[in-house]
Design a protein around this motif. Structure first.
Motif, PDB file in Angstrom:
ATOM      1  N   GLY A   1       0.663  -1.162   0.075  1.00  0.00           N
ATOM      2  CA  GLY A   1      -0.099   0.134  -0.134  1.00  0.00           C
ATOM      3  C   GLY A   1       0.868   1.373   0.137  1.00  0.00           C
ATOM      4  O   GLY A   1       0.171   2.397   0.337  1.00  0.00           O
ATOM      5  N   LYS A   2       2.036   1.124  -0.528  1.00  0.00           N
ATOM      6  CA  LYS A   2       2.839   2.304  -0.546  1.00  0.00           C
ATOM      7  C   LYS A   2       2.474   3.387  -1.459  1.00  0.00           C
ATOM      8  O   LYS A   2       2.366   4.620  -1.098  1.00  0.00           O
ATOM      9  CB  LYS A   2       4.461   1.973  -0.783  1.00  0.00           C
ATOM     10  CG  LYS A   2       4.992   1.169   0.277  1.00  0.00           C
ATOM     11  CD  LYS A   2       6.315   0.769  -0.146  1.00  0.00           C
ATOM     12  CE  LYS A   2       6.641  -0.087  -1.545  1.00  0.00           C
ATOM     13  NZ  LYS A   2       5.986  -1.449  -1.314  1.00  0.00           N
ATOM     14  N   SER A  20      -0.881   3.808  -2.558  1.00  0.00           N
ATOM     15  CA  SER A  20      -1.902   4.152  -2.106  1.00  0.00           C
ATOM     16  C   SER A  20      -1.484   5.461  -1.000  1.00  0.00           C
ATOM     17  O   SER A  20      -2.393   6.393  -1.073  1.00  0.00           O
ATOM     18  CB  SER A  20      -2.834   3.042  -1.498  1.00  0.00           C
ATOM     19  OG  SER A  20      -3.152   2.167  -2.214  1.00  0.00           O
ATOM     20  N   LEU A  21      -0.510   5.171   0.087  1.00  0.00           N
ATOM     21  CA  LEU A  21      -0.400   6.190   0.896  1.00  0.00           C
ATOM     22  C   LEU A  21       0.163   7.405   0.429  1.00  0.00           C
ATOM     23  O   LEU A  21      -0.168   8.391   0.905  1.00  0.00           O
ATOM     24  CB  LEU A  21       0.765   5.492   1.940  1.00  0.00           C
ATOM     25  CG  LEU A  21       0.998   6.388   3.122  1.00  0.00           C
ATOM     26  CD1 LEU A  21      -0.022   6.825   4.042  1.00  0.00           C
ATOM     27  CD2 LEU A  21       2.289   5.648   3.931  1.00  0.00           C
ATOM     28  N   SER A  45      -2.681   9.304  -1.066  1.00  0.00           N
ATOM     29  CA  SER A  45      -3.644   9.854   0.333  1.00  0.00           C
ATOM     30  C   SER A  45      -2.823  11.046   0.730  1.00  0.00           C
ATOM     31  O   SER A  45      -3.452  12.116   1.120  1.00  0.00           O
ATOM     32  CB  SER A  45      -3.792   8.767   1.278  1.00  0.00           C
ATOM     33  OG  SER A  45      -4.357   7.593   0.764  1.00  0.00           O
ATOM     34  N   VAL A  62       6.134   0.655   5.393  1.00  0.00           N
ATOM     35  CA  VAL A  62       4.398   0.589   4.985  1.00  0.00           C
ATOM     36  C   VAL A  62       4.140  -1.022   5.197  1.00  0.00           C
ATOM     37  O   VAL A  62       4.994  -1.587   4.632  1.00  0.00           O
ATOM     38  CB  VAL A  62       4.053   1.102   3.781  1.00  0.00           C
ATOM     39  CG1 VAL A  62       2.592   0.833   3.962  1.00  0.00           C
ATOM     40  CG2 VAL A  62       4.478   2.561   3.660  1.00  0.00           C
ATOM     41  N   ASP A  66       0.867  -4.052   5.476  1.00  0.00           N
ATOM     42  CA  ASP A  66      -0.334  -4.251   5.346  1.00  0.00           C
ATOM     43  C   ASP A  66      -1.277  -4.474   6.655  1.00  0.00           C
ATOM     44  O   ASP A  66      -0.959  -5.769   7.169  1.00  0.00           O
ATOM     45  CB  ASP A  66      -0.850  -5.390   4.332  1.00  0.00           C
ATOM     46  CG  ASP A  66      -2.063  -5.385   3.731  1.00  0.00           C
ATOM     47  OD1 ASP A  66      -3.053  -5.093   4.426  1.00  0.00           O
ATOM     48  OD2 ASP A  66      -2.352  -5.949   2.648  1.00  0.00           O
ATOM     49  N   THR A  99      -1.322   0.014   6.966  1.00  0.00           N
ATOM     50  CA  THR A  99      -2.400   0.542   6.098  1.00  0.00           C
ATOM     51  C   THR A  99      -3.543  -0.437   6.377  1.00  0.00           C
ATOM     52  O   THR A  99      -3.638  -1.003   7.021  1.00  0.00           O
ATOM     53  CB  THR A  99      -1.975   0.249   4.478  1.00  0.00           C
ATOM     54  OG1 THR A  99      -1.643  -0.972   4.462  1.00  0.00           O
ATOM     55  CG2 THR A  99      -0.629   1.121   4.438  1.00  0.00           C
ATOM     56  N   LYS A 100      -4.754   0.041   5.731  1.00  0.00           N
ATOM     57  CA  LYS A 100      -6.041  -0.257   5.601  1.00  0.00           C
ATOM     58  C   LYS A 100      -6.652   0.042   6.914  1.00  0.00           C
ATOM     59  O   LYS A 100      -6.087   0.380   7.857  1.00  0.00           O
ATOM     60  CB  LYS A 100      -5.817  -2.002   5.374  1.00  0.00           C
ATOM     61  CG  LYS A 100      -4.966  -2.580   4.532  1.00  0.00           C
ATOM     62  CD  LYS A 100      -5.439  -2.284   3.066  1.00  0.00           C
ATOM     63  CE  LYS A 100      -4.554  -2.744   2.281  1.00  0.00           C
ATOM     64  NZ  LYS A 100      -4.648  -2.288   0.547  1.00  0.00           N
TER      65      LYS A 100
END
Length: 328
Positions: A205-206, A208-209, A212, A285, A287, A318-319
């Motif tokens: 999720g790098k 995605s971060l 964001s 990061v 998950d 993340t999540k």
């Protein structure tokens, strides 16, 4: 879609750990449109220098190939040139290992000049000591079996001297890229802009971060690729971000790590990974939805290998579903 048999050796690992690694190998294979027909695990106290697995297990796999009509056999660990040669000869089918598979995925994902050069260097370094063992494997790549963009793309690469010359040429090209990146880095140092690098396991999720944070800080640049796939990001992405009434910083999205990452890849990706080594802060990061301690340890091990273990590291899960346990 090609059909494969996956093989793992429970040597210095438990059966459960080996199975978990094979499940990940199955996902890696799927990234190249290779379907897994069967998983084979042998528990052993030592590694066979001839086949990696025992001769009895090799014969068992040979029978499975005929019954399942498999196109290739994929080993979960790196095979020696001799093991590769012996397996190809006695199984009479294409044999590849985890390193070859990962390198092929990287070749498929590489887009920028830097990434293409680094992957090509890693492939050739991997292939150089394995020319004899992989001769029959590479010749199959033109005939409908596994045909990813890999080290066997041209038969001319079987010439050792030509390979060595190509390796030298690629290293010279990468030195030029490295010099250009150093100029940009010196400008950042001159302007006293801190660098924050996102690191972690592949698909954690790098990206995605990064998107964001860019959105929250009203950064209007194009978002980085955010996709549920292994090694979606190979090319380093950098953004200059700034919170209101705070100094700016550079946020870098880097290539994800994976268990048993080929050493050739780590060495050849020196230019890309230099962004991590030169960072002021690492955001590790992980998950939080499917938390795996092994992913944490793999990332820490690679960071140590590239000389970045002494950089301050902030763990971010993340999540929405947060893990029950928090590692150090």
């Amino acid at each position: 879609m090609d059909q494969a048999i996956l093989v793992g050796l429970a040597y210095r690992t438990t059966y459960e750990e080996t199975l978990e690694s094979l499940i990940e190998l199955e996902h890696l294979a799927l990234a190249l449109d290779i379907e897994t027909k069967e998983k084979v695990i042998q528990q052993a106290k030592s590694i066979s220098p001839k086949y990696y697995i025992g001769s009895g297990k090799m014969l068992e796999i040979k029978q499975m190939i005929e019954v399942l009509d498999a196109d290739l056999v994929i080993f979960d660990d790196t095979l020696s040139p001799a093991q590769l040669k012996n397996l190809e000869k006695d199984l009479d089918v294409q044999v590849i290992d985890r390193s070859f598979l990962i390198l092929s995925i990287f070749a498929l994902r590489a887009k920028t000049k830097e990434a293409v050069l680094e992957v090509s260097l890693a492939q050739k370094m991997y292939l150089l000591p394995r020319l004899i063992g992989m001769r029959s494997s590479l010749s199959r790549q033109g005939g409908g079996s596994y045909n990813a963009k890999g080290p066997g793309e041209t038969k001319l690469e079987l010439d050792r001297r030509k390979l060595e010359m190509e390796i030298s040429n690629i290293r010279r090209e990468l030195e030029k890229v490295k010099a250009e990146k150093q100029i940009s880095r010196q400008k950042r140092l001159k302007n006293h802009i801190p660098v924050v690098a996102l690191v972690g396991y592949t698909n954690a999720g790098k990206s995605s971060l990064m998107n964001s944070l860019s959105e929250r800080l009203n950064h209007d640049s194009e978002p980085v690729l955010e996709k549920d796939m292994l090694f979606a990001t190979l090319d380093t992405k950098a953004k200059r971000l700034q919170k209101e009434n705070h100094p700016p910083f550079i946020l870098i999205d880097t290539v994800g790590f994976v268990n048993k990452l080929p050493h050739e890849l780590i060495r050849s990706f020196e230019s890309t990974l230099s962004d991590v080594v030169q960072a002021d802060l690492l955001i590790h990061v992980a998950d939080g939805c499917y938390f795996n301690p092994m992913h944490i340890e793999t990332t820490k091990r690679v960071l140590s290998e590239i000389g970045a273990s002494n950089i301050e590291r902030l763990l971010v899960l993340t999540k929405k579903e947060i893990a029950h346990s928090y590692p150090n």
